[in-house]
Design a protein around this motif. Structure first.
Motif, short mmCIF file in Angstrom:
data_model
loop_
_atom_site.label_atom_id
_atom_site.label_comp_id
_atom_site.label_asym_id
_atom_site.label_seq_id
_atom_site.Cartn_x
_atom_site.Cartn_y
_atom_site.Cartn_z
N ARG A 78 48.73 61.84 36.25
CA ARG A 78 48.61 61.79 34.79
C ARG A 78 47.23 61.24 34.47
NH1 ARG A 78 49.74 58.97 29.98
NH2 ARG A 78 51.03 60.17 28.52
N GLY B 50 44.46 58.82 29.45
CA GLY B 50 44.51 59.30 28.08
C GLY B 50 45.30 60.58 27.89
N ALA B 51 46.07 60.99 28.91
CA ALA B 51 46.84 62.22 28.79
C ALA B 51 47.84 62.10 27.64
CB ALA B 51 47.58 62.51 30.09
N THR B 52 47.97 63.17 26.87
CA THR B 52 48.90 63.18 25.76
C THR B 52 50.25 63.73 26.21
OG1 THR B 52 48.33 65.43 25.06
CG2 THR B 52 46.96 63.62 24.22
N ASN B 53 51.26 63.52 25.40
CA ASN B 53 52.58 64.07 25.71
C ASN B 53 52.54 65.59 25.75
OD1 ASN B 53 53.81 61.54 25.88
ND2 ASN B 53 54.34 61.51 23.70
N VAL B 54 51.70 66.18 24.90
CA VAL B 54 51.58 67.64 24.89
C VAL B 54 51.00 68.12 26.22
CG1 VAL B 54 50.45 69.61 23.78
CG2 VAL B 54 51.34 67.72 22.39
N GLU B 55 49.94 67.47 26.69
CA GLU B 55 49.34 67.85 27.98
C GLU B 55 50.33 67.63 29.11
OE1 GLU B 55 44.68 66.86 26.82
OE2 GLU B 55 45.87 65.40 27.94
N ASP B 56 51.07 66.54 29.06
CA ASP B 56 52.07 66.27 30.10
C ASP B 56 53.13 67.37 30.13
OD1 ASP B 56 50.91 63.98 31.03
OD2 ASP B 56 52.20 62.61 29.90
N ARG C 139 39.80 70.02 27.98
CA ARG C 139 39.88 69.37 26.67
C ARG C 139 38.74 69.80 25.76
NH1 ARG C 139 41.48 63.25 28.65
NH2 ARG C 139 43.74 63.61 28.84
N VAL D 258 45.02 70.00 22.13
CA VAL D 258 44.77 69.29 20.88
C VAL D 258 45.69 69.89 19.82
CG1 VAL D 258 42.89 70.87 20.24
CG2 VAL D 258 43.01 68.61 19.20
#
Length: 250
Positions: free
Chosen positions: A51, A54-60, A89, A157
């Motif tokens: 992970r 700064g990974a977002t929930n969307v990226e995860d 990104r 994003v």
């Protein structure tokens, strides 16, 4: 219905996706492209980030579903690399800022140390919906499941309720302890048509795309498969893979 295309797509439909695959670096000295063991590469190329920072929930969500799709089909999971995440990104932000879906025109220079590199881009109402669109499109699904790739970086994003995503895939050209940019002649297709007797990585790529055994040799079996593909496009189907066929395949 979503509008899907194996090339750059700009559409108001949701979701919309596009895929890009770039052929291998053609080194002057073949020895520069070396085989390697993935476990060893993980030890030598720096920290493996399941992970990224700064990974977002969307990226995860994209990463998890991508690797679940690979695992369910017996393909090894892809390792997340911070460098690839950064490239992805930046492309996701550019697309969101322009409200336009397009491939990173500098992908092959933005990504360093690659033997194979590819990209999926898309947008939609949420990560799950875009991932389903990727998996329902043969070109994008092929990128996700391609066993030639060993690493991935996903950038996403959310802008005005729409998710913009770029998935960057890579197989490193060599084991390295630092990020070294490769300087070489890069081609998105072979320099000449592939035909009976042709050999090499480009042949292997065509075979993988058509679901054939990856022998790297353009024999009668490969020619017949290419001919069938061409006939499905409404072409003569001579079985040679030139620029037109390569562009339609990838």
């Amino acid at each position: 219905m979503a509008h899907l295309s194996p090339r750059v797509t700009a559409s108001t439909g949701a979701p919309s996706v596009a895929a890009l695959i770039v052929a291998p670096v053609r080194q002057r000295a073949a020895a520069l492209v070396t085989a390697f063991v993935l476990v060893l590469a993980a030890l030598l190329t720096g920290a493996v980030t399941a992970r990224p920072a700064g990974a977002t929930n969307v990226e995860d969500t994209f990463t998890d579903r991508l690797n679940q799709a690979r695992s369910s089909r017996g393909a090894p999971q892809l390792t997340t690399r911070a460098h690839l995440v950064a490239v992805a990104r930046e492309q996701a932000v550019r697309m969101a800022n322009r409200s336009t879906l397009y491939h990173n025109p500098n992908l092959t220079s933005d990504v360093n140390n690659w033997r194979w590199v590819g990209e999926n881009v898309g947008y939609g109402p949420d990560a799950a919906t875009v991932h389903v669109a990727f998996m329902n499109s043969p070109a994008h699904k092929a990128n996700i499941l391609d066993r030639d790739y060993t690493e991935v970086g996903i950038g996403a994003v959310v802008r005005d309720g729409r998710v913009w995503v770029a998935e960057v895939f890579r197989r490193p050209a060599r084991i390295t302890t630092s990020s070294v940019r490769t300087v070489s002649s890069v081609a998105s297709r072979p320099d000449h048509a592939l035909r009976l007797g042709s050999r090499g990585a480009a042949v292997t790529r065509v075979q993988a795309r058509l679901g054939l055994s990856r022998t790297g040799y353009y024999g009668t079996y490969t020619k017949a498969a290419v001919s069938r593909f061409q006939q499905r496009q409404g072409w003569d189907g001579r079985g040679n893979c030139g620029r037109k066929t390569w562009a339609r395949l990838f």
